[in-house]
Write a protein that holds these residues in place. Structure first.
Motif, short mmCIF file in Angstrom:
data_model
loop_
_atom_site.label_atom_id
_atom_site.label_comp_id
_atom_site.label_asym_id
_atom_site.label_seq_id
_atom_site.Cartn_x
_atom_site.Cartn_y
_atom_site.Cartn_z
N LYS A 16 0.82 -1.25 0.02
CA LYS A 16 -0.01 -0.01 0.08
C LYS A 16 0.84 1.14 -0.11
CE LYS A 16 -2.07 -1.29 3.88
NZ LYS A 16 -1.61 -2.71 3.86
N THR A 17 1.69 1.08 1.02
CA THR A 17 2.60 2.37 1.04
C THR A 17 3.58 2.73 -0.09
OG1 THR A 17 2.46 2.14 3.43
CG2 THR A 17 4.32 3.53 2.62
N THR A 18 4.17 1.68 -0.36
CA THR A 18 5.15 1.83 -1.64
C THR A 18 4.50 2.25 -2.85
OG1 THR A 18 6.28 -0.35 -0.81
CG2 THR A 18 6.90 0.34 -2.70
N LEU A 40 -2.55 8.15 6.84
CA LEU A 40 -3.43 7.64 7.73
C LEU A 40 -2.93 6.53 8.72
CD1 LEU A 40 -7.08 8.10 6.60
CD2 LEU A 40 -5.81 9.66 7.74
N ASP A 41 -1.58 6.00 8.55
CA ASP A 41 -1.40 4.82 9.35
C ASP A 41 -0.23 5.19 10.44
OD1 ASP A 41 -0.11 2.48 10.11
OD2 ASP A 41 0.35 1.73 8.12
N PRO A 42 -0.52 4.91 11.54
CA PRO A 42 0.41 5.32 12.93
C PRO A 42 2.11 4.44 12.54
CG PRO A 42 -1.48 3.79 13.46
CD PRO A 42 -1.71 4.34 11.89
N THR A 44 3.63 5.26 10.24
CA THR A 44 4.25 6.26 9.57
C THR A 44 5.30 5.92 8.46
OG1 THR A 44 6.16 6.47 11.25
CG2 THR A 44 4.30 7.81 11.69
N ASN A 45 5.02 4.98 7.72
CA ASN A 45 5.83 4.61 6.74
C ASN A 45 5.91 5.42 5.41
OD1 ASN A 45 5.00 0.99 7.20
ND2 ASN A 45 6.57 2.39 8.05
N ALA A 46 4.97 5.98 5.28
CA ALA A 46 4.95 6.96 3.97
C ALA A 46 5.41 8.19 4.33
CB ALA A 46 3.12 7.09 3.60
N ILE A 150 -4.52 8.60 -0.45
CA ILE A 150 -4.47 8.23 1.23
C ILE A 150 -4.05 6.98 1.42
CG2 ILE A 150 -5.90 8.31 3.29
CD1 ILE A 150 -8.03 10.00 1.75
N ASP A 151 -2.85 6.89 2.40
CA ASP A 151 -2.25 5.60 2.69
C ASP A 151 -2.71 5.21 4.01
OD1 ASP A 151 -0.44 3.28 2.51
OD2 ASP A 151 1.04 4.32 3.68
N CYS A 152 -3.42 4.08 3.69
CA CYS A 152 -4.40 3.54 5.05
C CYS A 152 -3.43 2.51 5.63
CB CYS A 152 -5.75 3.14 4.47
SG CYS A 152 -6.74 4.37 3.82
MG LIG Z 1 1.91 0.69 4.58
#
Ligand SMILES: [Mg+2]
Ligand SMILES: Nc1ncnc2c1ncn2[C@@H]1O[C@H](COP(=O)(O)OP(=O)(O)OP(=O)(O)O)[C@@H](O)[C@H]1O
Length: 287
Positions: A16-18, A40-42, A44-46, A150-152
């Motif tokens: 998702k993030t990549t 939106l992901d705790p 914080t990868n993005a 939006i990265d979830c």
């Molecule tokens: Mg991710």
């Protein structure tokens, strides 16, 4: 109004993030789309892939992350969140930052906050559920963008539902194996129910296959199964673009390495060609 796409999957580690980060970079640099990434992901990868960690820490203590946006709603004080201040401009490790590519960073504090939001949500009445906090806070700033990605996190909790209700589309990355594809019908039906309950249209953009190994019989089989199931399950399509397993795609997430260009970061073959094709395919379906 911006085209807003949530990138979701219940399964973790599917890309998702990549994909969010690469799509944002390709859309901005090759298609001149002014793009906002909302993390939106705790985990914080993005955020960590797009901006300097120390700069993020400085902003995090000042409440300049997506957490403050939600916190304002939970606490009865004067709103602190200011999207103009919280949004980081010209992010990415390409060319020292890409003009037209901005980020609303996430924070680890989102984990605790999610529990508090869930407390409100147990009231059960849809109008009481805090599902439109993100959309209400960002509607005005989002108007200045062509695209919002939006990265979830890997769940369909309250935070992800906030992302979905602010989106016109959702995109589902998968690894073409049994465990990663298993939950897709559940995702589609949950989003459909959310849309029906709230009267918001959230269209499935499709499934995008990631980390594909063409020599794997299982991957080939799952690709065909996914393609055949698109109508029945209701996710519109499997993208023609198939993202291969690639060490360069994985390495690209390291912000501490600076790249001069998209080619510097993603090469000339894989995964550059596939991300290039994916961006074009997305534009074909959202226009
Ligand atoms: Mg991710
Ligand atoms: N095409 C690819 N080839 C090889 N590795 C990849 C590819 N895409 C992503 N990865 C790697 O796989 C891991 C998971 O990717 P990513 O963090 O994007 O998944 P995710 O779905 O966002 O995970 P989470 O659910 O934890 O947020 C990362 O280490 C990433 O670098």
């Amino acid at each position: 109004m911006a085209t807003v796409i949530s990138i979701i999957n219940l399964k973790g580690g599917v890309g998702k993030t990549t994909i969010t980060v690469a799509l944002a970079e390709f859309m901005t640099l090759l298609h001149q789309r002014k793009t906002l990434v909302v993390d939106l992901d705790p985990q914080t990868n993005a955020t960590m892939a797009l901006m300097n960690e120390y700069e993020w820490k400085r902003r995090n203590v000042r409440g300049q992350t997506v957490v403050q946006l939600f916190r304002d709603r939970l606490q009865q004080h004067r709103p602190v969140f200011n999207p103009e201040e919280a949004i980081v401009h010209q992010v990415s490790n390409i060319g020292g930052g890409i003009p037209g590519l901005d980020l609303l960073p996430s924070s680890l504090d989102l984990i605790d906050l999610q529990d508090n939001l869930a407390g409100i949500a147990t009231s059960g009445i849809i109008s009481d559920r805090p599902l439109t906090i993100l959309g209400e806070s960002l509607a005005e700033v989002a108007a200045a963008y062509d695209l919002v990605l939006i990265d979830c996190p890997p769940n369909l909790g309250i935070i992800t539902q906030n992302g979905l209700l602010f989106s016109q589309y959702f995109l589902i990355p998968v690894i073409p194996d049994i465990l990663s594809t298993y939950g897709i019908p559940q995702i589609v039906s949950r989003v459909r129910r959310l849309a029906a309950e709230t009267g918001v249209e959230i269209k499935p953009l499709g499934v995008v296959i990631n980390k594909c190994r063409h020599q794997s019989a299982l991957h080939r089989t799952q690709y065909h199964v996914l393609s055949m199931d698109a109508d029945r399950v209701g996710y519109s399509r499997v993208f023609d673009t198939i993202l291969p397993e690639s060490t360069q795609a994985a390495a690209a997430m390291d912000f501490s390495v600076a790249y001069p260009s998209l080619h510097g970061k993603y090469g000339y073959k894989a995964p550059y060609l596939q991300y290039h094709q994916l961006a074009e395919e997305v534009l074909r379906y959202v226009r």
